[in-house]
Design an enzyme around this catalytic site. Structure first.
Site, PDB file in Angstrom:
ATOM      1  N   LEU A 276       0.868  -1.177   0.000  1.00  0.00           N
ATOM      2  CA  LEU A 276       0.000   0.000   0.000  1.00  0.00           C
ATOM      3  C   LEU A 276       0.903   1.225   0.000  1.00  0.00           C
ATOM      4  CD1 LEU A 276      -2.598  -1.007   2.768  1.00  0.00           C
ATOM      5  CD2 LEU A 276      -2.397  -1.821   0.408  1.00  0.00           C
ATOM      6  N   HIS A 277       0.850   2.007  -1.064  1.00  0.00           N
ATOM      7  CA  HIS A 277       1.737   3.165  -1.199  1.00  0.00           C
ATOM      8  C   HIS A 277       0.892   4.428  -1.373  1.00  0.00           C
ATOM      9  CE1 HIS A 277       5.670   5.028  -2.192  1.00  0.00           C
ATOM     10  NE2 HIS A 277       4.908   5.866  -2.893  1.00  0.00           N
ATOM     11  N   GLN A 296      10.842   3.577  -1.639  1.00  0.00           N
ATOM     12  CA  GLN A 296       9.863   2.542  -1.316  1.00  0.00           C
ATOM     13  C   GLN A 296       9.018   2.166  -2.525  1.00  0.00           C
ATOM     14  OE1 GLN A 296       7.577   3.720   2.133  1.00  0.00           O
ATOM     15  NE2 GLN A 296       9.113   2.857   3.507  1.00  0.00           N
ATOM     16  N   ASP A 352      -1.296  10.937  11.499  1.00  0.00           N
ATOM     17  CA  ASP A 352      -1.502  10.182  10.259  1.00  0.00           C
ATOM     18  C   ASP A 352      -3.002  10.159   9.979  1.00  0.00           C
ATOM     19  OD1 ASP A 352      -1.611   8.371   8.154  1.00  0.00           O
ATOM     20  OD2 ASP A 352      -0.091   7.043   9.011  1.00  0.00           O
ATOM     21  N   ARG A 354      -4.389   8.957   7.096  1.00  0.00           N
ATOM     22  CA  ARG A 354      -4.716   8.048   6.004  1.00  0.00           C
ATOM     23  C   ARG A 354      -5.802   7.056   6.408  1.00  0.00           C
ATOM     24  NH1 ARG A 354       1.279   6.079   4.574  1.00  0.00           N
ATOM     25  NH2 ARG A 354       1.348   6.167   6.871  1.00  0.00           N
TER      26      ARG A 354
END
Length: 420
Positions: A276-277, A296, A352, A354
């Site tokens: 997951l990027h 990455q 974070d 996300r």
């Protein structure tokens, strides 16, 4: 020179949660209303917000507010304008106690309506005589006014905004719009003028305002993810991985697409090697040395190709979910000596922001129910499992520091628990 990758695996068993109650049908009109409200806020326009009891108020984002906005809101509603910020920003200003809050990434598809907005927390700031637009800017924007917490307006008080309130919805709209997470709001008095309309819809129409319900704002993230649809795919040979296909997924609100980069021919009956990027314009495209994102991304593609097959999900959540503009603001704060976690929180965001619902939905639509996850972030393991995807193995994904990102990587390990 390409960074050398540290290869390691950790066997884990994170099973999916028990099956949730069937999701309610999506109110597409509500999704469109929130989307239009987000665009209006980004343009600096006032939007009307209705709560469950049928009362209504108005809100405008602090970032795009004009100097006369406070007076305009006062004239428009007849109420007293107030500043609303996140609990995190109020803590930075010394107006609230730090409390453990549910991370944004904890939001899953089976949560109760409104859970997303309640996770963030909002605080209303006010003082006798009210706040001016300049004072609101100073309290909400640390990049422009870094010493605001040292010179608070006299008599300033903070009050917790109730879940489901207009205040909570207003600040959530601002953060969904990738603006500074702060808004100026004013309520229509409970005893309106005789000439006032009898409903929120009529009042908004009379003043040419977009109307959105607070409950729809609270449910927006989950509902948008449930509308993800695959809209295009094509073969895209990559350097070192010629057998690659890219699938694009678009939400019904017309927001940015998420991409699935499928390398080789992974077997849906077996746990797929997955990464997951989150998109990083500065690291992925420009080769920024402030982070390790570019290494990455390219390293994951190379490792998946080396192992024969897998999928990389390229998620449209720049800057750990705060957007590119806010990420640049965070960089400026970091240049004053703060780390990456502190910088996000000073801006009023969580460390974070996300969410992993889109990743889980994309994997399901591609036919994958279990993964071998390439990550150093324990939250990704936990959250993907909570979203219904079984994580059977963690595959380490580590790259050496480059001299510019040593402090960044240290913060990820020491404050975010990354396993390097």
């Amino acid at each position: 020179m390409q960074a050398e990758r540290t290869s390691a695996t950790t066997t884990v068993t994170l099973s999916t949660p028990a099956a949730a109650v069937a999701a309610a049908p999506i109110d597409e009109a509500a999704v469109r209303a929130v989307d239009r409200a987000l665009a209006a806020l980004r343009r600096g326009e006032v939007v009307a917000i209705e709560t469950a009891d049928g009362t209504v108020g108005a809100a405008v984002s602090v970032e795009s507010v004009a100097l006369d906005a406070v007076e305009r809101l006062k004239a428009l509603t007849g109420g007293t304008p107030r500043l609303v910020v996140t609990r995190r920003r109020a803590v930075v200003l010394g107006l609230a106690d730090a409390e453990a809050a549910q991370p944004v990434s904890d939001i899953t598809d089976d949560q109760a309506p409104g859970a997303a907005a309640e996770a963030f927390g909002a605080m209303t700031l006010d003082r006798p005589g009210g706040l001016t637009a300049d004072q609101a800017h100073a309290l909400a924007d640390p990049e422009q006014h870094p010493q605001a917490q040292d010179a608070l307006p006299p008599g300033l008080a903070a009050v917790e905004a109730c879940p489901g309130s207009r205040e909570a919805a207003a600040v959530d709209l601002a953060r969904l719009a990738r603006l500074l997470p702060a808004a100026i709001t004013a309520d229509l008095p409970s005893s309106p003028r005789k000439s006032a309309p009898t409903s929120a819809k009529e009042w908004a129409a009379e003043h040419d305002l977009l109307l959105v319900r607070a409950s729809d704002v609270a449910d927006y993230r989950v509902h948008v993810v449930r509308t993800l649809r695959r809209v295009a795919d094509a073969r895209v040979p990559l350097v070192g991985s010629e057998n690659t296909r890219i699938y694009a997924f678009r939400p019904a609100d017309g927001g940015p697409e998420h991409l699935a980069i499928v390398i080789g021919d992974p077997d849906p009956q077996q746990p797929v090697l997955a990464r997951l990027h989150s998109e990083c314009f500065t690291g992925d495209l420009l080769g920024s040395l402030r982070c390790d994102c570019g290494d990455q991304l390219r390293g994951a593609i190379a490792e998946i190709a080396r192992q024969g097959s897998g999928v990389l999900l390229y998620l449209a959540q720049e800057g750990r979910g705060i957007g590119l503009v806010n990420k640049l603001r965070a960089y400026r704060i970091q240049d004053r000596g703060f780390d990456t976690v502190d910088a996000n929180e000073i801006l009023g965001f969580e460390a974070d922001e996300r969410v992993y619902l889109p990743a889980a939905e994309m994997l399901r639509q591609l036919g994958f129910e279990s993964v071998r996850l390439m990550t150093n972030n324990p939250e990704k393991l936990r959250q993907l499992a909570r979203c219904g995807i079984a994580v059977v193995e963690r595959v380490a994904h580590i790259f050496p520091a480059n001299g510019h990102n040593e402090a960044y990587l240290r913060t990820k390990a020491e404050r975010s628990g990354h396993m390097f």
